[in-house]
Design a protein around this motif. Structure first.
Motif, PDB file in Angstrom:
ATOM      1  N   UNK A 209      33.862  45.014  41.687  1.00 15.26           N
ATOM      2  CA  UNK A 209      33.499  46.392  41.361  1.00 15.26           C
ATOM      3  C   UNK A 209      33.708  47.318  42.548  1.00 15.26           C
ATOM      4  N   UNK A 210      33.380  46.829  43.766  1.00 11.92           N
ATOM      5  CA  UNK A 210      33.555  47.651  44.955  1.00 11.92           C
ATOM      6  C   UNK A 210      35.041  47.904  45.214  1.00 11.92           C
ATOM      7  N   UNK A 211      35.880  46.882  45.047  1.00 12.56           N
ATOM      8  CA  UNK A 211      37.318  47.061  45.235  1.00 12.56           C
ATOM      9  C   UNK A 211      37.863  48.086  44.247  1.00 12.56           C
ATOM     10  N   UNK A 212      37.401  48.016  42.997  1.00 12.52           N
ATOM     11  CA  UNK A 212      37.853  48.969  41.977  1.00 12.52           C
ATOM     12  C   UNK A 212      37.421  50.386  42.336  1.00 12.52           C
ATOM     13  N   UNK A 213      36.175  50.524  42.840  1.00 12.17           N
ATOM     14  CA  UNK A 213      35.686  51.843  43.229  1.00 12.17           C
ATOM     15  C   UNK A 213      36.494  52.404  44.399  1.00 12.17           C
ATOM     16  N   UNK A 214      36.835  51.563  45.355  1.00 12.85           N
ATOM     17  CA  UNK A 214      37.596  52.010  46.519  1.00 12.85           C
ATOM     18  C   UNK A 214      39.015  52.429  46.131  1.00 12.85           C
ATOM     19  N   UNK A 215      39.584  51.786  45.125  1.00 18.72           N
ATOM     20  CA  UNK A 215      40.889  52.229  44.607  1.00 18.72           C
ATOM     21  C   UNK A 215      40.756  53.646  44.072  1.00 18.72           C
ATOM     22  N   UNK A 216      39.671  53.865  43.325  1.00 19.09           N
ATOM     23  CA  UNK A 216      39.435  55.190  42.737  1.00 19.09           C
ATOM     24  C   UNK A 216      39.239  56.236  43.832  1.00 19.09           C
ATOM     25  N   UNK A 217      38.640  55.821  44.955  1.00 17.53           N
ATOM     26  CA  UNK A 217      38.394  56.740  46.065  1.00 17.53           C
ATOM     27  C   UNK A 217      39.584  56.828  47.019  1.00 17.53           C
ATOM     28  N   UNK A 218      40.712  56.221  46.609  1.00 17.39           N
ATOM     29  CA  UNK A 218      41.958  56.271  47.390  1.00 17.39           C
ATOM     30  C   UNK A 218      41.777  55.658  48.801  1.00 17.39           C
ATOM     31  N   UNK A 219      41.105  54.513  48.807  1.00 17.13           N
ATOM     32  CA  UNK A 219      40.938  53.758  50.053  1.00 17.13           C
ATOM     33  C   UNK A 219      41.474  52.355  49.832  1.00 17.13           C
ATOM     34  N   UNK A 220      42.803  52.243  49.654  1.00 18.20           N
ATOM     35  CA  UNK A 220      43.390  50.962  49.235  1.00 18.20           C
ATOM     36  C   UNK A 220      43.232  49.843  50.259  1.00 18.20           C
ATOM     37  N   UNK A 221      43.257  50.163  51.537  1.00 23.06           N
ATOM     38  CA  UNK A 221      43.146  49.100  52.538  1.00 23.06           C
ATOM     39  C   UNK A 221      41.790  48.409  52.456  1.00 23.06           C
ATOM     40  N   UNK A 222      40.716  49.204  52.332  1.00 26.38           N
ATOM     41  CA  UNK A 222      39.386  48.614  52.182  1.00 26.38           C
ATOM     42  C   UNK A 222      39.290  47.857  50.855  1.00 26.38           C
ATOM     43  N   UNK A 223      39.890  48.420  49.796  1.00 21.81           N
ATOM     44  CA  UNK A 223      39.874  47.747  48.497  1.00 21.81           C
ATOM     45  C   UNK A 223      40.550  46.390  48.591  1.00 21.81           C
ATOM     46  N   UNK A 224      41.651  46.318  49.347  1.00 19.30           N
ATOM     47  CA  UNK A 224      42.359  45.047  49.520  1.00 19.30           C
ATOM     48  C   UNK A 224      41.464  44.031  50.215  1.00 19.30           C
ATOM     49  N   UNK A 225      40.698  44.493  51.196  1.00 18.30           N
ATOM     50  CA  UNK A 225      39.802  43.593  51.935  1.00 18.30           C
ATOM     51  C   UNK A 225      38.796  42.949  50.981  1.00 18.30           C
ATOM     52  N   UNK A 226      38.185  43.733  50.110  1.00 19.34           N
ATOM     53  CA  UNK A 226      37.178  43.186  49.201  1.00 19.34           C
ATOM     54  C   UNK A 226      37.828  42.365  48.070  1.00 19.34           C
ATOM     55  N   UNK A 227      39.046  42.732  47.672  1.00 19.31           N
ATOM     56  CA  UNK A 227      39.765  41.926  46.681  1.00 19.31           C
ATOM     57  C   UNK A 227      40.033  40.540  47.244  1.00 19.31           C
ATOM     58  N   UNK A 228      40.486  40.485  48.463  1.00 17.22           N
ATOM     59  CA  UNK A 228      40.753  39.189  49.091  1.00 17.22           C
ATOM     60  C   UNK A 228      39.471  38.386  49.220  1.00 17.22           C
ATOM     61  N   UNK A 229      38.368  39.076  49.552  1.00 15.32           N
ATOM     62  CA  UNK A 229      37.084  38.383  49.668  1.00 15.32           C
ATOM     63  C   UNK A 229      36.663  37.791  48.327  1.00 15.32           C
ATOM     64  N   UNK A 230      36.904  38.539  47.225  1.00 10.85           N
ATOM     65  CA  UNK A 230      36.571  38.031  45.893  1.00 10.85           C
ATOM     66  C   UNK A 230      37.359  36.774  45.585  1.00 10.85           C
ATOM     67  N   UNK A 231      38.651  36.773  45.937  1.00 12.81           N
ATOM     68  CA  UNK A 231      39.500  35.607  45.668  1.00 12.81           C
ATOM     69  C   UNK A 231      39.063  34.425  46.527  1.00 12.81           C
ATOM     70  N   UNK A 232      38.570  34.701  47.736  1.00  9.85           N
ATOM     71  CA  UNK A 232      38.086  33.598  48.571  1.00  9.85           C
ATOM     72  C   UNK A 232      36.822  32.981  47.980  1.00  9.85           C
ATOM     73  N   UNK A 233      36.034  33.788  47.247  1.00  9.02           N
ATOM     74  CA  UNK A 233      34.856  33.243  46.565  1.00  9.02           C
ATOM     75  C   UNK A 233      35.280  32.367  45.389  1.00  9.02           C
ATOM     76  N   UNK A 234      36.278  32.828  44.616  1.00 13.18           N
ATOM     77  CA  UNK A 234      36.758  32.061  43.447  1.00 13.18           C
ATOM     78  C   UNK A 234      38.258  32.274  43.321  1.00 13.18           C
ATOM     79  N   UNK A 235      39.011  31.246  43.677  1.00 19.17           N
ATOM     80  CA  UNK A 235      40.473  31.370  43.683  1.00 19.17           C
ATOM     81  C   UNK A 235      41.075  31.374  42.285  1.00 19.17           C
ATOM     82  N   UNK A 236      40.259  31.172  41.244  1.00 20.26           N
ATOM     83  CA  UNK A 236      40.762  31.204  39.874  1.00 20.26           C
ATOM     84  C   UNK A 236      40.131  32.361  39.082  1.00 20.26           C
ATOM     85  N   UNK A 237      39.641  33.350  39.792  1.00 14.04           N
ATOM     86  CA  UNK A 237      39.028  34.511  39.126  1.00 14.04           C
ATOM     87  C   UNK A 237      40.124  35.489  38.695  1.00 14.04           C
ATOM     88  N   UNK A 238      40.345  35.605  37.399  1.00 13.17           N
ATOM     89  CA  UNK A 238      41.354  36.519  36.881  1.00 13.17           C
ATOM     90  C   UNK A 238      41.012  37.978  37.172  1.00 13.17           C
TER      91      UNK A 238
END
Length: 780
Positions: free
Chosen positions: A198-227
């Motif tokens: 949700x935070x990554x999606x919000x940061x995309x909306x706020x035009x902060x893609x680099x921070x959004x990428x950081x949290x997206x990667x963190x989500x994938x590190x929590x679950x590598x099969x999370x669609x």
């Protein structure tokens, strides 16, 4: 071990049940044992047995609901939670579970009601407050959702409470607070993946893609099969215009779930934005294979087809979208854009081609018209690759119809002082053609007719030497101009078209005729009509049946595609065939379930040829089926007709037009119980109903063209007073014959007694009628 435990349980039940008998608690206990071994279907059966013995056993409802949940039968689970609440309405956990399942089934109002009931019993029920927050978010009641979320935080400031609190603030557009809440949720539980996404999606909306990428990667590190994690990261890459990486993330999701149509649709959009249209087409095609009614996939694929110049495929997809728009609200939203795209794809720049058919222009530039006429009837067609938007003649709008031959029109043009006719046609792409025709005035004297054979006296009387039904007529036409047509009793005579003062010949049917009418017109519309009286020296020998060869044609339409099917027509025709078996009928033809094409072909070609080749004298056509009466016109309903589509009905004026070619017939009778024929088909009797005698040779030998129809405006019914009385009158007739007028009298009386509209009887307009009539002649 699990299977052994289940087997032991089943065997123990087999031995215990017959010996001791079962009560509700024993069935309930057996159900719990099955639940422990995950044998949910058998558990449901045991709980059901318990409830059959004790319908108030609410614990059995609760555990059966849990078993239904484990089988993903959520509707049944919700029913059981609601039943349990009938007997135990002070248990907050039951309300919570009922709300939870209702929320899962998207029954948000019911979920809200149950959550509130549970919280009334236990206001500090954390799970119920968190569920209530989700429900109110789904109902878009954000203010109350915030109240519930704050209560959750007061009770316990854990990761989930902060997460829901952040979701509410995001919906309220308080993005700073939402970001803060998501980060707190992550700090409380770093293994809870939802706040990362949700935070990554919000940061995309706020035009902060680099921070959004950081949290997206963190989500994938929590679950590598999370669609959802890969999906949100793909959106980050799209924001950064790194389409190959975005496409790669969606491809990972497709590997996780190869049957997820939504993922193929998203990847297709990415390919499309990345201008890899063939790959986009492949993905949209896969979506359609998984979901053939996915309107967005058709729309997107059509666009990609356009980009690779495959316009035919694009048009096909846009047309498919138009079909789906009748049932799919998403397709309906896309339809307007699709229509615009279709319109542009079909754009052409060719001017319409105007063709004047009648009168035929000279050198395509002059139209000849008699000196004494200021009104001309103009017939023509417009040929164009696109639809015609406007047709005008001398600046006045002209109606037109679309046909297989193009756009056709017939217009009456008032010339007044005009010396030209200007026809203007504009298609939907504003391509315009103007054709100008100069009016050339011509002579106004009508042609003169002279009959050479057979001999004709000066007073217009033709003398015949034999009683033949066909005579050979020869004559001449004299006129200043070329001759346009020569008709003898409506039949064209043979002559040389480009010869001045031509000789003409014709074989003319004169059976039961007292005269013939010769009509000639020249190319300028000057017309002469001349009647010749037939003087017969003998009459044809009387046949055994004074009505001659008699045929009956039944049209039975019962099995309709769009209209209600009927049993009545089959019964009616069976009744009529039985009644007619007493009479001199040479042949009965029974046609069933005809569509519009069948009806048109049968009457215009097949029956015409049969009547001619078999020299039929008398014809009865009986129609049984649905009918309609619209705008003073009667219609028979073909079995393939569409409701409320008048064009798909069979206009009985088309039947009349076909019957005009049945020149061998002496007597024609059309009977229909479907609907009124309409004034364009029949002419009512002016002198009232006159019942004629079989001994009246004029009535049997002179031509008759009659119609008898009901006057109802509604569809057919399965119990026809009209047909029943018609058949009974025939069946109970004691005389050697019975005229149609006698039957009409009986049927009319019976129908009126039943408070139905009076049937109509009269002559068929446009068909020759010499005041003869139709007799049913009984067998000897």
């Amino acid at each position: 071990m699990k299977n052994l435990s289940t087997l032991f349980l089943i065997l123990s039940l087999l031995f215990v049940i017959p010996v001791s008998g079962q009560n509700a608690k024993q069935y309930y206990k057996a159900g719990l044992d099955f639940m422990e071994t995950s044998n949910f279907n058998d558990a449901i059966q045991q709980f059901t047995n318990a409830l059959n013995l004790d319908p108030k056993y609410y614990k059995a409802y609760l555990d059966r609901a849990l078993a239904f949940e484990n089988l993903n039968q959520f509707e049944s689970a919700l029913e059981d939670y609601n039943r349990a609440l009938v007997f135990e309405n002070r248990d907050e956990e039951i309300y919570y579970n009922a709300a939870r399942i209702a929320f899962q089934l998207k029954q948000f109002d019911l979920a809200k009601k149950n959550a509130e009931a549970g919280l009334e019993i236990k206001p500090k029920y954390l799970e119920a407050l968190q569920l209530q927050t989700q429900i109110l978010l789904a109902l878009e009641d954000f203010d109350n959702a915030l109240i519930a979320a704050k209560k959750s935080l007061v009770l316990k400031d854990n990761s989930l409470s902060y997460y829901y609190h952040g979701q509410v603030y995001e919906k309220l557009n308080n993005y700073a607070q939402a970001e803060s809440d998501y980060k707190k949720a992550i700090s409380k539980d770093k293994s809870f993946i939802d706040p990362y996404i949700s935070l990554a999606s919000l940061l995309i909306q706020l035009n902060r893609p680099d921070e959004a990428l950081e949290y997206s990667n963190a989500a994938i590190s929590v679950d590598s099969r999370s669609m959802p994690a890969y999906l949100v990261r793909s959106r980050v890459y799209v924001k950064k215009l790194e389409y190959p990486k975005a496409i790669d993330d969606i491809s990972k999701n497709i590997l996780i779930n190869p049957d997820d149509a939504g993922m193929y649709l998203i990847r297709g959009k990415y390919y499309q934005e990345f201008t890899q249209h063939q790959n986009a087409i492949n993905d949209f095609t896969k979506v359609i294979m998984l979901d053939e009614k996915n309107s967005e996939a058709y729309y997107k694929r059509a666009y990609s087809y356009e980009q690779i110049a495959n316009f035919q495929a694009a048009i096909k997809d846009y047309n498919k979208l138009s079909e789906l728009s009748k049932y799919d609200p998403i397709a309906k939203q896309l339809q307007d854009e699709a229509q615009i795209r279709l319109f542009e794809l079909n754009r052409e720049y060719k001017k319409p081609d105007i063709v004047i058919i009648n009168p035929e222009p000279v050198n395509n530039s002059k139209i000849k018209l008699a000196k004494n006429k200021n009104v001309i009837s103009l017939q023509g067609k417009i040929i164009d690759d696109s639809d015609i938007e406007l047709l005008q003649i001398n600046n006045k709008d002209v109606p037109f119809v679309n046909s297989d031959n193009g756009v056709e029109f017939i217009a009456t043009v008032d010339l007044d002082e005009a010396t030209t006719i200007i026809v203007s046609a504009v298609d939907v792409y504003k391509n315009q053609q103007n054709s100008t025709y100069v009016i050339e005035r011509t002579e106004i004297e009508p042609p003169k007719i002279s009959i050479l054979a057979p001999y004709a006296s000066d007073n217009g009387e033709i003398y015949l030497d034999s009683p033949e039904q066909t005579i050979y007529v020869e004559g001449t036409i004299s006129d200043e101009s070329l001759i346009q047509s020569i008709l003898i009793d409506g039949v064209s005579a043979s002559y040389k078209l480009n010869e001045v003062n031509p000789r003409f010949t014709a074989n003319v049917e004169i059976a039961n005729k007292a005269s013939i009418l010769v009509k000639a017109s020249d190319v300028f519309g000057n017309i002469v009509e001349q009647t010749y009286i037939i003087n017969r020296e003998g009459i044809a020998l009387a046949e055994n049946n004074p009505m001659g060869k008699t045929w009956v044609v039944f049209i039975e339409n019962s099995n309709y595609q769009s209209f209600a099917s009927l049993d009545g027509p089959t019964k009616d025709i069976t009744l009529m065939r039985s009644a007619l078996s007493r009479y001199k009928i040479n042949k009965m033809i029974h046609k069933k379930d005809l569509d519009k094409k069948d009806l048109e072909r049968f009457f215009s070609i097949e029956l015409r040829d049969l009547v001619k080749s078999n020299r039929v004298n008398t014809l009865l056509i009986w129609y049984a089926g649905h009918g309609k009466f619209i705008n003073e016109t009667g219609y028979w309903i073909p079995v393939d007709a569409k409701r409320d589509d008048e064009f798909t009905y069979f206009n009985i004026n088309a039947l009349r037009a076909s019957l005009q070619s049945y020149i061998d017939l002496t007597h024609t009778l059309v009977v229909t119980d479907a609907c009124e024929s309409g004034p364009t088909f029949y002419q009512a009797m002016r002198d009232g109903l006159q019942i004629k005698s079989c001994e009246n040779w004029e009535a049997t030998k002179f031509k008759s063209s009659q119609v008898f129809s009901s006057a109802g405006y509604e569809l057919a019914v399965d119990n026809s007073q009209f047909t029943r009385t018609f058949a009974n009158t025939l069946a109970n007739n004691p005389n050697t014959c019975i005229p149609i007028e006698a039957i009409v009298q009986k049927v009319t009386s019976a129908v009126e007694r039943n408070n139905q509209q009076k049937p109509v009887f009269g002559k068929i307009v446009g068909l020759e009628d010499e005041n003869g009539t139709f007799f049913f002649v009984a067998k000897e």
